[in-house]
Design an enzyme around this catalytic site. Structure first.
Site, PDB file in Angstrom:
ATOM      1  N   ASP A  94       0.868  -1.182   0.000  1.00  0.00           N
ATOM      2  CA  ASP A  94       0.000   0.000   0.000  1.00  0.00           C
ATOM      3  C   ASP A  94       0.906   1.234   0.000  1.00  0.00           C
ATOM      4  O   ASP A  94       1.665   1.417   0.950  1.00  0.00           O
ATOM      5  CB  ASP A  94      -0.867   0.044   1.256  1.00  0.00           C
ATOM      6  CG  ASP A  94      -1.852  -1.109   1.377  1.00  0.00           C
ATOM      7  OD1 ASP A  94      -1.559  -2.190   0.829  1.00  0.00           O
ATOM      8  OD2 ASP A  94      -2.885  -0.932   2.035  1.00  0.00           O
ATOM      9  N   LYS A 158      -7.330   3.040  -2.611  1.00  0.00           N
ATOM     10  CA  LYS A 158      -7.617   2.993  -1.172  1.00  0.00           C
ATOM     11  C   LYS A 158      -7.892   4.399  -0.659  1.00  0.00           C
ATOM     12  O   LYS A 158      -7.244   5.359  -1.069  1.00  0.00           O
ATOM     13  CB  LYS A 158      -6.415   2.359  -0.472  1.00  0.00           C
ATOM     14  CG  LYS A 158      -6.451   2.346   1.039  1.00  0.00           C
ATOM     15  CD  LYS A 158      -5.200   1.652   1.583  1.00  0.00           C
ATOM     16  CE  LYS A 158      -5.014   1.869   3.061  1.00  0.00           C
ATOM     17  NZ  LYS A 158      -3.790   1.267   3.590  1.00  0.00           N
ATOM     18  N   LYS A 187     -10.331  -0.346  -1.479  1.00  0.00           N
ATOM     19  CA  LYS A 187     -10.074  -0.621  -0.065  1.00  0.00           C
ATOM     20  C   LYS A 187     -10.479   0.596   0.755  1.00  0.00           C
ATOM     21  O   LYS A 187     -10.008   1.704   0.502  1.00  0.00           O
ATOM     22  CB  LYS A 187      -8.597  -0.951   0.165  1.00  0.00           C
ATOM     23  CG  LYS A 187      -8.243  -1.138   1.643  1.00  0.00           C
ATOM     24  CD  LYS A 187      -6.794  -1.564   1.836  1.00  0.00           C
ATOM     25  CE  LYS A 187      -6.387  -1.560   3.294  1.00  0.00           C
ATOM     26  NZ  LYS A 187      -4.983  -1.982   3.495  1.00  0.00           N
TER      27      LYS A 187
END
Length: 227
Positions: A94, A158, A187
């Site tokens: 990430d 995300k 996400k």
């Protein structure tokens, strides 16, 4: 929604990103991930090797945070970080975009950064997640990031780091879903503290949740299913 407990658990990145934890904390975190069957443990880079050893022989993955939490490292630094954590055992990455360059409307920079990091992940068969940090962005900036992501095709986009002024919101997840459809997964992360938060984010379009409250969420869901 029809999710089993196991299905919900596999949508959770079990998060421990604090700077003041011990190896005992990390060990407990990994053991909880194994017990509850979460998808990953989301951890800082320096802890990947330690957690990988504990998780050996299980299907729980290490998810490493790159350029975290401000996103203000150079592209070269983020690319090195990505390669380094993959080498040390991370199976998901990430990374935080360079928000300053987004605010400068330097979209070619954002695209180049995304392409280079996602390319490293793709070549190694690693899941890539691009963190927008939505609390600092206008809706137009979020849409522009989605547009760039549709060109580059990371595995996920995300919402948040959990370290900003706000976390995931239903509106942001819906906006991102409207922009990317089923082409990129979403996400939701930051501020997901209970089962109602989790199910609301999933209903809005998230297929992965980043939260430090995974154990509580699963226990609440178990109680709900048993009623």
């Amino acid at each position: 929604m029809g999710l089993t407990m196991a299905e919900l658990a596999k949508m959770i990145d079990h998060t421990l990103l604090k700077a003041f934890i011990s190896n005992e904390d990390l060990k407990k975190h990994c053991e909880d991930a194994i017990k509850y069957g979460f998808k990953t443990v989301a951890i800082n880079n320096a802890q990947v090797s330690f957690c990988k050893k504990i998780l050996e022989g299980t299907d729980i993955l290490c998810d490493a945070a790159v350029g975290f939490p401000l996103g203000q490292s150079t592209i070269e630094t983020k690319v090195f970080e990505t390669k380094d954590v993959i080498e040390k055992g991370a199976k998901e990455v990430d990374y935080v975009i360079n928000i300053v360059e987004l605010k400068n409307r330097n979209f070619s920079y954002i695209e180049d950064e995304m392409e280079r990091i996602v390319d490293v992940c793709n070549r190694e068969g690693i899941v890539s997640k691009v963190i927008f940090e939505t609390c600092y962005l206008t809706d137009d900036e979020k849409r522009k990031l989605c547009e760039i992501a549709l060109k580059v095709r990371p595995t996920f986009i995300k919402t948040s780091t959990g370290f900003g002024t706000g976390g995931a919101t239903i509106n942001d997840v819906k906006l991102m879903k409207e922009c990317v459809g089923d082409n990129i997964k979403i996400k939701a992360s930051g501020g997901i503290r209970n089962i109602d938060d989790a199910l609301s984010m999933i209903a809005a379009g998230a297929s992965r949740l980043g939260t430090s409250q995974g154990v509580k969420i699963i226990e609440e869901y178990k109680e709900r299913l048993n009623k």
